[in-house]
Scaffold this active site. Structure first.
Site, PDB file in Angstrom:
ATOM      1  N   TYR A 167       0.840  -1.207   0.000  1.00 46.54           N
ATOM      2  CA  TYR A 167       0.000   0.000   0.000  1.00 46.54           C
ATOM      3  C   TYR A 167       0.876   1.259   0.000  1.00 46.54           C
ATOM      4  O   TYR A 167       0.638   2.207  -0.759  1.00 46.54           O
ATOM      5  CB  TYR A 167      -0.913  -0.037   1.224  1.00 46.54           C
ATOM      6  CG  TYR A 167      -1.913   1.096   1.306  1.00 46.54           C
ATOM      7  CD1 TYR A 167      -3.048   1.115   0.488  1.00 46.54           C
ATOM      8  CD2 TYR A 167      -1.732   2.146   2.198  1.00 46.54           C
ATOM      9  CE1 TYR A 167      -3.970   2.146   0.567  1.00 46.54           C
ATOM     10  CE2 TYR A 167      -2.648   3.184   2.289  1.00 46.54           C
ATOM     11  CZ  TYR A 167      -3.767   3.176   1.468  1.00 46.54           C
ATOM     12  OH  TYR A 167      -4.678   4.205   1.546  1.00 46.54           O
ATOM     13  N   LYS A 193       1.034   4.183  -2.850  1.00 43.08           N
ATOM     14  CA  LYS A 193       0.678   5.578  -2.561  1.00 43.08           C
ATOM     15  C   LYS A 193       1.873   6.519  -2.738  1.00 43.08           C
ATOM     16  O   LYS A 193       1.691   7.699  -3.050  1.00 43.08           O
ATOM     17  CB  LYS A 193       0.088   5.684  -1.152  1.00 43.08           C
ATOM     18  CG  LYS A 193      -1.256   4.966  -1.009  1.00 43.08           C
ATOM     19  CD  LYS A 193      -2.295   5.574  -1.947  1.00 43.08           C
ATOM     20  CE  LYS A 193      -3.648   4.916  -1.843  1.00 43.08           C
ATOM     21  NZ  LYS A 193      -4.642   5.519  -2.758  1.00 43.08           N
TER      22      LYS A 193
HETATM   23  P1  NAP Z   1     -13.273   2.253   0.732  1.00 47.38           P
HETATM   24  O1  NAP Z   1     -14.323   2.785   1.630  1.00 47.38           O
HETATM   25  O2  NAP Z   1     -12.731   0.889   0.967  1.00 47.38           O
HETATM   26  O3  NAP Z   1     -13.815   2.363  -0.786  1.00 47.38           O
HETATM   27  C1  NAP Z   1     -12.994   1.975  -1.845  1.00 47.38           C
HETATM   28  C2  NAP Z   1     -13.640   2.366  -3.148  1.00 47.38           C
HETATM   29  O4  NAP Z   1     -12.762   1.969  -4.213  1.00 47.38           O
HETATM   30  C3  NAP Z   1     -14.955   1.671  -3.400  1.00 47.38           C
HETATM   31  O5  NAP Z   1     -15.844   2.566  -4.035  1.00 47.38           O
HETATM   32  C4  NAP Z   1     -14.566   0.542  -4.352  1.00 47.38           C
HETATM   33  O6  NAP Z   1     -15.610   0.148  -5.239  1.00 47.38           O
HETATM   34  C5  NAP Z   1     -13.488   1.207  -5.155  1.00 47.38           C
HETATM   35  N1  NAP Z   1     -12.629   0.239  -5.834  1.00 47.38           N
HETATM   36  C6  NAP Z   1     -11.867  -0.749  -5.285  1.00 47.38           C
HETATM   37  N2  NAP Z   1     -11.244  -1.446  -6.252  1.00 47.38           N
HETATM   38  C7  NAP Z   1     -11.601  -0.881  -7.433  1.00 47.38           C
HETATM   39  C8  NAP Z   1     -11.288  -1.139  -8.791  1.00 47.38           C
HETATM   40  N3  NAP Z   1     -10.463  -2.133  -9.123  1.00 47.38           N
HETATM   41  N4  NAP Z   1     -11.850  -0.363  -9.745  1.00 47.38           N
HETATM   42  C9  NAP Z   1     -12.701   0.636  -9.420  1.00 47.38           C
HETATM   43  N5  NAP Z   1     -13.047   0.928  -8.151  1.00 47.38           N
HETATM   44  C10 NAP Z   1     -12.498   0.180  -7.175  1.00 47.38           C
HETATM   45  O7  NAP Z   1     -12.003   3.221   0.693  1.00 47.38           O
HETATM   46  P2  NAP Z   1     -11.788   4.705   1.262  1.00 47.38           P
HETATM   47  O8  NAP Z   1     -11.317   4.601   2.646  1.00 47.38           O
HETATM   48  O9  NAP Z   1     -12.959   5.550   0.921  1.00 47.38           O
HETATM   49  O10 NAP Z   1     -10.521   5.141   0.395  1.00 47.38           O
HETATM   50  C11 NAP Z   1     -10.634   5.879  -0.810  1.00 47.38           C
HETATM   51  C12 NAP Z   1      -9.236   6.262  -1.281  1.00 47.38           C
HETATM   52  O11 NAP Z   1      -8.588   7.046  -0.263  1.00 47.38           O
HETATM   53  C13 NAP Z   1      -8.314   5.060  -1.509  1.00 47.38           C
HETATM   54  O12 NAP Z   1      -7.463   5.324  -2.594  1.00 47.38           O
HETATM   55  C14 NAP Z   1      -7.511   4.985  -0.221  1.00 47.38           C
HETATM   56  O13 NAP Z   1      -6.305   4.343  -0.413  1.00 47.38           O
HETATM   57  C15 NAP Z   1      -7.363   6.462   0.094  1.00 47.38           C
HETATM   58  N6  NAP Z   1      -7.092   6.710   1.500  1.00 47.38           N
HETATM   59  C16 NAP Z   1      -7.947   6.309   2.480  1.00 47.38           C
HETATM   60  C17 NAP Z   1      -7.655   6.556   3.815  1.00 47.38           C
HETATM   61  C18 NAP Z   1      -8.560   6.141   4.933  1.00 47.38           C
HETATM   62  O14 NAP Z   1      -8.159   6.284   6.110  1.00 47.38           O
HETATM   63  N7  NAP Z   1      -9.753   5.658   4.689  1.00 47.38           N
HETATM   64  C19 NAP Z   1      -6.462   7.225   4.143  1.00 47.38           C
HETATM   65  C20 NAP Z   1      -5.608   7.626   3.120  1.00 47.38           C
HETATM   66  C21 NAP Z   1      -5.931   7.366   1.812  1.00 47.38           C
HETATM   67  P3  NAP Z   1     -16.590  -1.113  -4.879  1.00 47.38           P
HETATM   68  O15 NAP Z   1     -17.454  -0.604  -3.756  1.00 47.38           O
HETATM   69  O16 NAP Z   1     -17.337  -1.361  -6.121  1.00 47.38           O
HETATM   70  O17 NAP Z   1     -15.688  -2.219  -4.437  1.00 47.38           O
END
Ligand code: NAP
Length: 250
Positions: A159, A163
């Site tokens: 990861y 990133k």
């Molecule tokens: P999440 O709730 O797990 O949601 C992930 C999203 O990505 C879902 O809409 C999922 O779609 C989609 N996805 C996964 N694989 C995919 C693919 N192959 N093609 C298209 N869509 C795909 O994640 P989140 O926490 O909102 O995170 C969103 C972004 O922010 C990510 O890039 C994550 O790394 C980044 N981020 C998150 C955090 C945190 O603390 N949450 C911190 C830093 C960065 P489906 O529902 O259809 O599976």
């Protein structure tokens, strides 16, 4: 039923907008007046929920399935959006996954999957959307990085690499596309309340909390407001930047 027609609104593509940060970004961009293309991978019902939330708030959205890790499928997805709406003004590369494990035990497939979705997925979308933005002589690209891409994290080598890679991709794309009026920036959230962090054990969540100077997890809406600003006309002179939003962690 969704209706699609030519519009004078900005066209915004948000990958992974069925849940979490992507959903909040989609809502925020719609609130700012964009027609939002809500991308998802497997969760059609959740994507439809996002679309309905946008419509109930007076906005416009359509849902489109695509696995962003697939170069050809992404070409069809982005090409379809351009054909349907005639333009792409905003691209938010938000789709992301984790598959945590210590380096010494990490399976090759788990490393590849995380890189393919988080890093190559962002490349795939930029690769297919940038030509249209160049023709328009303008566009906004915002990529989701992470505090983990800046600092590393034990148990998240795949990861963190994905990133950190997003940061290199952002800075290079920004330099290549700046003269065409296209800005490319990254946001680096800390720990945000979504399915991704809910999956962590209570013990790990408590440990993380101790590392956040503000003493609380962020909310998807916090990140969405920053992304919406970077996607707005007001951010025209900001490009190639990585902006942390992490309660003071980085
Ligand atoms: P999440 O709730 O797990 O949601 C992930 C999203 O990505 C879902 O809409 C999922 O779609 C989609 N996805 C996964 N694989 C995919 C693919 N192959 N093609 C298209 N869509 C795909 O994640 P989140 O926490 O909102 O995170 C969103 C972004 O922010 C990510 O890039 C994550 O790394 C980044 N981020 C998150 C955090 C945190 O603390 N949450 C911190 C830093 C960065 P489906 O529902 O259809 O599976």
């Amino acid at each position: 039923m969704e209706e699609t027609q030519k519009t004078t609104k900005k066209i915004a593509v948000v990958t992974g907008a069925s849940r979490g940060i992507g959903r909040a970004v989609a809502l925020e961009l719609a609130k700012a007046g964009a027609l939002v293309v809500v991308n998802y991978s497997g969760s059609e019902e959740k994507a439809e929920e996002t679309r309905q939330m946008i419509c109930e708030a007076g906005g416009e959205a359509v849902i489109r399935q695509c696995n962003v890790a697939d170069f050809e499928a992404t070409g069809e997805f982005i090409g379809g959006v351009i054909k349907e709406f005639g333009r792409i003004d905003i691209l938010v590369n938000n789709a992301g996954v984790t598959k945590d494990g210590l380096l010494m035990r990490m399976k090759e497939a788990d490393f590849d999957r995380v890189i393919d979705i988080n890093l190559k997925g962002a490349f795939n979308c930029i690769r297919h959307a940038a030509g249209q933005m160049i023709r328009q002589r303008g566009g906004r690209i915002v990529n989701l990085s992470s505090v983990v891409g800046l600092n590393g994290n034990a148990g998240q080598a795949n990861y963190a690499a994905s990133k950190a890679g997003v940061i290199g991709l952002t800075k290079s794309a920004a330099k290549e596309l700046a003269s065409r009026g296209i800005t490319v920036n990254a946001v680096a959230p800390g720990f945000i309340n979504t399915d991704m962090t809910q999956a962590l054990s209570e013990r790990v969540r408590d440990e993380i909390l101790k590392q956040i100077p503000m003493g609380a997890y962020g909310e998807p809406e916090d990140v969405a407001k920053l992304v919406a600003f970077l996607a707005s006309d007001d951010a025209r002179y900001i490009t190639g930047q990585v902006i942390s939003i992490d309660g003071g962690m980085a």
